[in-house]
Design an enzyme around this catalytic site. Structure first.
Site: not given
Length: 337
Positions: A13, A35, A80, A152, A182, A211-212, A234, A316
């Site tokens: 994303r 990727d 990888k 975000c 997400t 969440t931090g 969420r 976000n």
């Protein structure tokens, strides 16, 4: 200064939205993508079609194993191990690390072995210095090879908290982010050993989560360290989230005075970072909004002059990806000074 050449590791994303932003805003030149889980033809498809942000506005094709976007050739790798990605060979001096896997200095430094000069982690980091555009870029140390663009949510909360704290003083505060779904969440109930609630079906539930992001504000605004904490819900939407900051103020202020100060900052030192609206908006209205944070003047409330609830929206995906690029460009300018 000429455009900075960048590479993207992880075409999920954030990786794809960073790419789209680079094309739309012409802020940086993507020369390489890595990727290992997406082949070239599938990469074209995923970049071209997006359920949230729509069809890509441009020409996408392939030639000789490379991605061609609007006539520009982009090297594609499938390594990888980040240390094996030939960033230097591709001319990618700065790398956006957007896999969500290599989030420490040690792990992200593997990109340096491949020829990258600097790495920006598109996630919070346990040990890399965190920078939030509009908040603490003056603390940037060009000697750092690996930095974090924070989360975000921190990018939404920190500019607002800075404005309020600088003018009125925040004694303490609690943040709640009502956060869109997400990719780590489940479509139906599934195993999630570390977070049992997080394993429940995303489309069927409002899911409390940790969440931090609020505590991280203390890292980018040291005078707020230990004064903020928070949690997340969420919710079953695909994009756009909203921060609710409930704070106790040192200096009393009416809600109108708070609105006026946020509006002033949004038109001056935080222009492009902090937005301001008095319209009757809802989440869909912010898809594709490039601000880190958009203050919703009509949604906030105050109990008294020292106790307030402030509301600020953020895309976000799009807004955050914009800041990844802004941070890269800022670093490149400072590094070449």
């Amino acid at each position: 200064m000429s455009q900075v050449n960048i590479g993207i590791n992880g075409f999920g994303r954030i990786g794809r939205i960073v790419f789209r932003n680079s094309v739309v805003h012409n802020t940086a030149n993507v020369v390489a993508i890595n990727d290992p889980f997406i082949d070239l033809e599938y990469m074209v498809y995923m970049l071209k079609y997006d359920s949230t942000h729509g069809v890509f506005n441009g020409d996408i094709s392939t030639k000789d194993g490379k991605l061609i976007v609007n006539g520009k050739s982009i090297a594609v790798f499938a390594e990888k191990d980040p240390s094996n990605i030939p960033w230097g060979q591709a001319g990618a001096h700065y790398v956006v690390e957007s896999t969500g896997v290599f989030t420490t200095i040690d792990k992200a430094s593997a990109h340096i072995k491949g020829g990258a000069k600097k790495v920006v982690i598109s996630a919070p980091s346990a040990d890399a210095p965190m920078y939030v555009c509009g908040v603490n870029l003056d603390a940037y140390d060009p000697k750092a090879q690996v930095v974090s663009n924070a989360s975000c949510t921190t990018n939404c909360l920190a500019p607002l908290a800075k404005v309020i704290h600088d003018k009125f003083g925040i004694v303490e505060g609690l943040m709640t982010t009502v956060h869109a779904t997400t990719a780590t969440q489940k479509t139906v109930d599934g195993p999630s050993a570390k977070d049992w609630r997080g394993g429940r079906a995303a489309a069927a539930n409002i899911i409390p989560s940790s969440t931090g992001a609020a505590k991280a504000v203390g890292k980018v605004i040291p005078s707020l360290n230990g004064k903020l904490t928070g949690m997340a819900f969420r919710v079953p939407t695909t994009n756009v989230s909203v921060v609710d900051l409930t704070a106790r103020l040192e200096k009393g202020a009416s809600y109108d005075e708070i609105k006026a100060e946020v509006k002033r900052a949004s038109e001056n030192e935080l222009k492009g970072i902090l937005g301001y609206t008095e319209d009757a908006v809802v989440s869909q209205d912010f898809i594709g909004n490039s601000h880190s944070s958009i203050f919703d003047a009509a949604a906030g409330i105050s109990l008294n002059n020292n106790f307030v609830k402030l509301v600020s929206w953020y895309d976000n995906e799009w807004g955050y990806s914009n800041r990844c690029l802004d941070l890269l460009v800022f670093m490149a300018q400072k590094d070449s000074a």
